[in-house]
Design an enzyme around this catalytic site. Structure first.
Site, PDB file in Angstrom:
ATOM      1  N   GLU A  12       3.930   5.249   1.598  1.00  0.00           N
ATOM      2  CA  GLU A  12       4.224   6.621   1.995  1.00  0.00           C
ATOM      3  C   GLU A  12       5.675   6.909   1.599  1.00  0.00           C
ATOM      4  OE1 GLU A  12       3.582   7.541   6.134  1.00  0.00           O
ATOM      5  OE2 GLU A  12       4.223   9.622   5.803  1.00  0.00           O
ATOM      6  N   LYS A  25       9.376   0.243   8.406  1.00  0.00           N
ATOM      7  CA  LYS A  25      10.146   1.344   7.846  1.00  0.00           C
ATOM      8  C   LYS A  25      10.767   2.210   8.940  1.00  0.00           C
ATOM      9  CE  LYS A  25       7.446   3.349   5.048  1.00  0.00           C
ATOM     10  NZ  LYS A  25       6.673   3.938   3.965  1.00  0.00           N
ATOM     11  N   ARG A  84       0.671  -9.016   7.843  1.00  0.00           N
ATOM     12  CA  ARG A  84       1.979  -8.443   7.501  1.00  0.00           C
ATOM     13  C   ARG A  84       2.980  -9.567   7.300  1.00  0.00           C
ATOM     14  NH1 ARG A  84       3.010  -3.206   8.938  1.00  0.00           N
ATOM     15  NH2 ARG A  84       5.235  -3.505   8.997  1.00  0.00           N
TER      16      ARG A  84
HETATM   17  P1  ATP Z   1       5.976   0.310   8.080  1.00  0.00           P
HETATM   18  O1  ATP Z   1       4.975  -0.288   9.005  1.00  0.00           O
HETATM   19  O2  ATP Z   1       7.059  -0.573   7.618  1.00  0.00           O
HETATM   20  O3  ATP Z   1       6.484   1.653   8.508  1.00  0.00           O
HETATM   21  P2  ATP Z   1       3.941   1.320   6.429  1.00  0.00           P
HETATM   22  O4  ATP Z   1       2.728   0.478   6.467  1.00  0.00           O
HETATM   23  O5  ATP Z   1       3.926   2.607   7.136  1.00  0.00           O
HETATM   24  O6  ATP Z   1       5.192   0.481   6.726  1.00  0.00           O
HETATM   25  P3  ATP Z   1       3.526   2.184   3.819  1.00  0.00           P
HETATM   26  O7  ATP Z   1       4.500   2.855   2.939  1.00  0.00           O
HETATM   27  O8  ATP Z   1       2.375   2.940   4.309  1.00  0.00           O
HETATM   28  O9  ATP Z   1       4.369   1.609   4.966  1.00  0.00           O
HETATM   29  O10 ATP Z   1       3.043   0.811   3.184  1.00  0.00           O
HETATM   30  C1  ATP Z   1       2.472   0.688   1.912  1.00  0.00           C
HETATM   31  C2  ATP Z   1       1.696  -0.593   1.830  1.00  0.00           C
HETATM   32  O11 ATP Z   1       2.520  -1.704   2.116  1.00  0.00           O
HETATM   33  C3  ATP Z   1       0.558  -0.629   2.832  1.00  0.00           C
HETATM   34  O12 ATP Z   1      -0.603  -1.095   2.182  1.00  0.00           O
HETATM   35  C4  ATP Z   1       1.018  -1.584   3.879  1.00  0.00           C
HETATM   36  O13 ATP Z   1      -0.081  -2.261   4.443  1.00  0.00           O
HETATM   37  C5  ATP Z   1       1.930  -2.536   3.090  1.00  0.00           C
HETATM   38  N1  ATP Z   1       2.958  -3.080   3.975  1.00  0.00           N
HETATM   39  C6  ATP Z   1       3.828  -2.379   4.728  1.00  0.00           C
HETATM   40  N2  ATP Z   1       4.594  -3.215   5.479  1.00  0.00           N
HETATM   41  C7  ATP Z   1       4.183  -4.477   5.180  1.00  0.00           C
HETATM   42  C8  ATP Z   1       4.576  -5.787   5.628  1.00  0.00           C
HETATM   43  N3  ATP Z   1       5.551  -5.953   6.530  1.00  0.00           N
HETATM   44  N4  ATP Z   1       3.940  -6.845   5.103  1.00  0.00           N
HETATM   45  C9  ATP Z   1       2.972  -6.690   4.182  1.00  0.00           C
HETATM   46  N5  ATP Z   1       2.557  -5.502   3.728  1.00  0.00           N
HETATM   47  C10 ATP Z   1       3.147  -4.391   4.217  1.00  0.00           C
HETATM   48 MG    MG Z   2       1.629   3.454   6.401  1.00  0.00          MG
END
Ligand code: ATP
Ligand code: MG
Length: 567
Positions: free
Chosen positions: A39, A276, A266
């Site tokens: 995102e 994030k 994760r």
């Molecule tokens: P956050 O939880 O950090 O706010 P998010 O999942 O909202 O992150 P996105 O930008 O939606 O962030 O993430 C893009 C991709 O990265 C998604 O497929 C998510 O599952 C993966 N991702 C995000 N954080 C992690 C993490 N800590 N470990 C592994 N994969 C991750």
């Molecule tokens: Mg997300």
């Protein structure tokens, strides 16, 4: 310690096995297509690096394709600048997504048409209740859900209201579109989830064209299907969303195969946060100095800190893909960084906290100026091709304050009254006297040198216990060095107290402003890392000349952690 000291990384994992199995069964016609769906509401962090290595790595390994798709369904917090940053960070990490870059917003019209399709089949309805009422009616485990009084509107009425929602006739938040599934379902995600909200927000790509925006759940699987994704890989917290992902896709006239969602753990690291939202809060509150602060686990922070992209990729492939959430020691990541830098970084002499060392018997030229000797020093003992350089040596030098002690404690083998030490690649010097200021602090140390020890070896075979680094005072270049400690004092910030920000380390940054470096330091290209001998690896800041960030120290702490845990 070398990589051979680490336990072997897993040769395969459950995701690779699944993809192989699908290939053998001919599922998806043997195709493999993944996507990385960030995102654009922040910059990428080390957790994303794991997802990127899995998504792009799998596609490459199985001859498939991995799209970069920006999940831009929340216009309030998203921006073009974040998109540019994400593309830049991805390229730095070593991944080039196929053109064009895709956006969930590319599919808003198709996703809208599919919502009408559900309405026409009696599978979605407009609810006039507010958000709080809707969440209260959802119930919980063992607590029944309550059906909305608007649940049984006719398809005609729903279609009319939904079109008027799109046309912007209703106030923000006054109505939503919900899927009509089952208010008693044991999985809360299936208790008539919200599909669309009314929000008259300006979207960075679609402008003011839309006054309704789809939820993540309603947009994600549909976007996967439109693109022809086969394996939709995401993190474990989406596990309970999978039945909803499947339910939506099962109701729709898809253009091709139904994609399948698979979840993995994760990535979390000790002493930091990989969310994030929390990173954005650290930036917004000014706790750190922007998204590229070298203390952050963002890719731009790690890059500025001097972490090589290859070390991050090696770390990700080493930890592998599993379905069990766990927190990895940050020292393990540092181990990969140090291993790479040990191979590639040029060695330099820099004194972080200088005191003056005067050589009383140093010769002068006929005109009374001190003689300058040019000492040949190896640039990188790990790579002879990096050659040698000449470093100027004279009668007044800087050494580290901590390399001299007036009253040496046991096990202190550096310079002290009565002692002789080697100055790296130069000469043996022997203590003569020292000065202190009114507070008792040592201001200057005097020595005599032995001209027979040029190059750092005594022809009579006598030994010294320590070799010090040094910088000629007359030739020194002033540099600044930022030393970093853990951003959070606890291993799992917030796990015990609920608030990671209570566990911030107030001393995570120490800026040293009076460091003295050998002259060649000025030639270090910005953004590259050198080893300050005996002190650690330091990255030249990409923007500020002669500011160096300590990337990692020289000592392998991961080896100690392993030794301790083996006991
Ligand atoms: P956050 O939880 O950090 O706010 P998010 O999942 O909202 O992150 P996105 O930008 O939606 O962030 O993430 C893009 C991709 O990265 C998604 O497929 C998510 O599952 C993966 N991702 C995000 N954080 C992690 C993490 N800590 N470990 C592994 N994969 C991750
Ligand atoms: Mg997300």
């Amino acid at each position: 310690m070398s990589t051979s000291d680490l336990p072997n990384p897993p040769a395969t994992d459950f995701v690779r096995e699944l993809v192989r199995h699908d290939g053998a069964q001919g599922t998806f016609g043997g195709r493999v297509q993944t996507r990385f769906p960030p995102e654009p509401n922040g910059y990428l962090h080390i957790g994303h690096a794991k997802a990127i290595c899995i998504d792009f790595g799998l596609a490459a390994e199985f001859g498939g394709r991995c799209n970069l798709r920006l999940d831009d369904t929340n216009p309030e917090t998203e921006s073009e600048a974040f998109v540019r940053g994400i593309v830049e960070d991805l390229a730095w990490l070593g991944f080039a997504p196929p053109e064009p870059i895709l956006y969930a917003s590319d599919y808003f019209e198709q996703i809208y048409q599919w919502a009408e399709h559900l309405i026409e089949r009696g599978l979605a309805y407009v609810d006039d209740q507010d958000g709080d009422t809707i969440s209260a009616q959802r119930g919980g485990y063992g607590k029944p859900g309550v059906e909305s009084p608007y649940r049984n509107r006719s398809a005609e009425e729903n279609l009319d209201l939904f079109r008027r929602m799109r046309a912007g006739e209703f106030a923000d938040g006054s109505r939503v579109l919900r899927a009509k599934i089952d208010m008693q379902h044991e999985n809360m995600q299936l208790r008539d989830p919200v599909m669309y909200r009314i929000r008259r927000s300006h979207h960075f790509r679609t402008g003011d064209q839309w006054s309704i925006y789809p939820t993540y759940d309603w947009a994600h699987g549909q976007s996967d299907a439109i693109e022809g994704v086969t394996h939709s890989l995401c993190t474990l917290e989406f596990d309970s969303h999978r039945p909803l992902y499947d339910w939506y896709l099962e109701q729709l006239p898809l253009p091709g195969d139904k994609p399948r969602q698979t979840e993995f753990a994760r990535l979390e690291l000790t002493h930091t946060v990989t969310s994030k939202r929390k990173l954005a809060a650290l930036v917004a509150e000014g706790t750190v100095d922007g998204w590229d602060d070298p203390r952050l686990p963002t890719l731009r922070g790690l890059r500025r800190r001097g972490y090589p992209a290859s070390a991050i990729r090696d770390f990700c492939s080493y930890i592998g893909v599993s379905r069990t959430n766990s927190r990895h020691d940050i020292e393990l990541l540092e181990y990969f960084v140090r291993t790479e830098l040990n191979r590639t970084a040029l060695r330099r002499m820099v004194v972080l906290r200088p005191i003056r060392l005067v050589i009383d018997n140093w010769p002068t030229n006929a005109d009374g100026t001190p003689v300058v000797e040019w000492c040949e020093v190896t640039n990188n003992p790990e790579n002879p091709a990096d050659g040698v350089r000449l470093v100027p040596f004279t009668g007044e030098l800087f050494i580290e304050q901590e390399d001299f002690s007036e009253n040496p404690p046991p096990q202190f083998f550096r310079l002290a009254p009565g002692r002789e030490v080697r100055l790296r690649a130069a000469f043996f010097v022997k203590y003569a006297s020292h000065h202190t200021d009114s507070s008792g602090a040592v201001t200057e140390v005097h020595c005599t040198y032995d001209p027979e020890t040029r190059g750092g070896n005594a022809p009579d075979g006598r030994k010294v216990k320590t070799t010090l680094h040094w910088v000629s005072a007359a030739h020194a270049v002033d540099v600044r060095a930022a030393l970093y400690d853990r951003l959070f004092t606890t291993k799992a910030p917030g796990d015990a107290t609920g608030d990671p920000f209570d566990e911030l380390n107030p001393a995570s940054l120490e800026l040293l402003t009076d460091c003295k470096a050998e002259p060649i330091i000025g030639d270090t290209p910005s953004g590259t890392v050198v080893q300050f001998e005996r002190l650690g690896y330091f990255a030249h800041d990409p923007r500020t000349p002669l500011l160096f960030h300590r990337t990692v120290g020289l000592r392998d702490e991961w080896a100690n952690i392993q030794k301790r845990s083996a006991k």
